[in-house]
Structures are given as C-alpha cells and as structure tokens.
Design an enzyme around this catalytic site. Structure first.
Site, PDB file in Angstrom:
ATOM      1  N   LYS A   1       0.838  -1.202   0.000  1.00  0.00           N
ATOM      2  CA  LYS A   1       0.000   0.000   0.000  1.00  0.00           C
ATOM      3  C   LYS A   1       0.870   1.248   0.000  1.00  0.00           C
ATOM      4  CE  LYS A   1      -4.084  -1.985   0.496  1.00  0.00           C
ATOM      5  NZ  LYS A   1      -5.116  -1.865  -0.540  1.00  0.00           N
TER       6      LYS A   1
ATOM      7  N   LYS B   1     -13.183  -7.458  -7.369  1.00  0.00           N
ATOM      8  CA  LYS B   1     -13.445  -7.926  -6.015  1.00  0.00           C
ATOM      9  C   LYS B   1     -14.834  -8.560  -6.040  1.00  0.00           C
ATOM     10  CE  LYS B   1     -10.752  -4.631  -3.246  1.00  0.00           C
ATOM     11  NZ  LYS B   1      -9.575  -4.589  -4.103  1.00  0.00           N
TER      12      LYS B   1
END
Ligand SMILES: O=C(O)CCC(=O)c1ccccc1C(=O)O
Ligand SMILES: [Mg+2]
Length: 327
Positions: free
Chosen positions: A142, A259
């Site tokens: 991230k 997702k």
C-alpha cells in the site's frame, strides 16, 4: 423451489489495522447466509460489504436480510437491486452452494499463485521475509499512506530485499495507492517502475500501479496508461459491474481489479466476461472462508490462467472462523 433463509452477523478484528489512503480499518463485519432447499440441502453464502469502496454498508445489508421472509425463491435472489452488490454476491453464491468446488484444489501450498498483502510503511520489510518463506512471489504494498519521499525510500529497500531473496523468475510487486496520489506523484511511481525495467540484473518487476488517482480522474489514468510501460490497474474505479462496463466503454484496456464479493451478481459478471476479453486480477475484501471460496471458484472459472490472485490475506487474522457455520 423455495429456500429457508437464515443468517448470522460476524465481526472480526484484524491482527493489526489495515492502513490505506482511505484511512485505518480495524474490524471486518459481515453476514453469513444459510439457504436450505426443500430436500434439506444447504447452501452457504457471505455478504462482506465495503462501503468506503462504494458498496452498500453493513447496516444496509443487514436491513435487507431482516426485511426478507423466512422462505425465499430464486426470483427474490435474482432481482436483488444493483444498489446492494454485496447482497447480490452473497445470495447468488449461497444458491450455487459454492462452499466447495474447484477452488479447494488451490490450497495454501500453492502460495505462488496468490499475491501476499504487505502492510504499509516499513513493516512491509519484515512481512516480506515471512511471506517469501511461505512461498509467495507476488506482493502488494500500500502506498499513498505516508509522505512520498518516505515511501520511495522504503520502496528501494523493499526492491533490494526482493532482489536478494530472488531466484531465476522475477518477483512481482503491485503498488496500491487506493486513489491517494496526485498526477505528479503518479508519474513519479510510474517512472520508478519503468526505470526498474531498464536494469536487466534486477529480478523484480512492478507488475502494476493500482488506482493511482481518485475515481473522478479516469481520463488522467487513461492517458497515463498510454505513456508508461508500467501497467495501471483500476480498482475503486471498477468497484461494481456497472462501473466496469462504463470504464470499458470509455476505452479502458488496462487491468481491472475484480473484487467478487462487492462486484454484484456473479451471473452478470459471467455474461460480461463472455463478451469482453478483459485483463483481470481478482482480489479479496477480507471475507471469511465462505465468501473466499465462492470468489475463488468464480476467478478460476472465468480466468483459469490469470494473474496471481489477490487473496494472500490470511495472515491478517488470528482465527480461521469456522465456528460461524454453527447454525
Ligand atoms: O488485492 C489484494 O491483493 C488484497 C486485498 C486488498 O488490497 C484490499 C482489501 C480490502 C479492501 C481494499 C483492498 C484494495 O485492493 O484496495
Ligand atoms: Mg486496491
């Protein structure tokens, strides 16, 4: 066919909170569904909403479940509103009883087929060692969480560590900005990725930069994707099937992060993928085994040879959460 419908909520605390450009997340809440048909056969499903990503909220999903009668039909399931994408996924997967199937072949011994999720910041360096030992060769880190200079410094260390560990095949690193960069920062990261490609001795490749800019800046991501060798993946921009369709129509031919748990109806995704040959990478939203199994079944059905699966997230919880099936 009528199904008896039951559900339970769950709340799971992360071992350590997840830091992204959206903020800090420390608890995963969701709903487990149980459908029992007239022959007594049971199907399990999971609703794992992610409202900060654009799906319905946990409370909206819970209201929907509470509003349903004890016995429901397939029609009820296939007419769930697109405004409840996590519910669409949960109910449809319970219907196909997908807590079984081909994904169980993909066991943890095959971690090289998954992408391991590293924590933000320098904690990534120690996590890398652990995940590498476990067999992972693709990682996601991230960014857009701390100042870019700081992150570029940790990045250099991360690349060196991956190169040191590396064998013949290059290790892959995914950089996920969660929409937290500005245009010039996105260019900096893309240049950094392109520069690595120029070093033939280095056994590390930036597989892609994920969602560098906010959803509102689609056109800028589209033009960046034409300029740099380092690929760009859209994630927040393609959070549900309508948005995938829209980005495709507006010309996106880069990577789509899918997702499944929040995307919406699996059967509608199936139809879209039959017509459009997209470059997809599947990704977890920290669902339990039930949603995970259904998502992986879908990934393997639609994209049997796809990029590493973004489901290397087991290490983020202490428990395995089987007790939730006790009803
Ligand atoms: O995709 C992966 O590899 C791991 C999952 C992940 O990063 C994620 C998990 C929950 C919510 C958002 C994200 C994200 O990709 O931004
Ligand atoms: Mg992402």
């Amino acid at each position: 066919m009528l199904y008896q419908f039951q559900f339970r909520t769950y709340h799971r605390k992360f071992k350590r909170p997840l830091h992204t450009s959206h903020g800090i997340w420390d608890m995963r809440s969701g709903i487990i569904l149980k459908l029992t048909d007239e022959k007594g056969q049971i199907g399990w499903g999971e609703i794992a909403p992610l409202s900060w990503f654009g799906s319905e909220s946990f409370d909206q999903a819970l209201d929907f479940c509470t509003s349903l009668p004890t016995n429901i039909s397939e029609e009820t399931i296939f007419t769930i509103s697109a405004e409840l994408p996590a519910c669409q996924f949960g109910f449809e997967s319970a219907l196909s009883n997908s807590f079984s199937g081909s994904a169980s072949i993909l066991n943890e011994a095959e971690n090289s087929r998954y992408s391991g999720l590293l924590p933000a910041g320098k904690t990534a360096l120690s996590a890398l060692q652990t995940l590498w030992q476990q067999g992972f060769r693709t990682f996601k880190w991230k960014i857009g969480v701390a100042a870019i200079d700081e992150e570029l410094q940790v990045f250099q260390q991360l690349i060196e560590a991956m190169d040191d560990l590396g064998d013949r095949a290059p290790a892959l690193l995914r950089l996920d900005a969660n929409g937290g960069l500005n245009y010039s920062q996105a260019e900096t990261w893309l240049n950094t990725g392109d520069n690595l490609l120029k070093n033939p001795d280095l056994s590390v490749i930036i597989e892609f930069l994920e969602q560098p800019l906010p959803v509102s800046q689609f056109d800028k991501m589209l033009s960046l994707s034409a300029v740099y060798k380092t690929a760009i993946a859209l994630d927040e921009s393609v959070a549900n099937l309508d948005r995938i369709q829209e980005c495709y129509e507006r010309g996106w031919r880069g990577i789509f992060v899918i997702k499944p748990a929040i995307l919406g109806s699996p059967s509608q995704l199936r139809k879209f993928c039959e017509i459009h040959p997209i470059d997809a990478v599947f990704s977890s939203v920290f669902e339990t085994q039930i949603g995970r199994q259904a998502a992986l079944n879908l990934a393997l059905e639609l994209f049997p040879n796809s990029r590493a699966l973004g489901f290397g997230t087991d290490d983020w919880f202490d428990d395995k959460y089987h007790s939730i099936l006790d009803f």
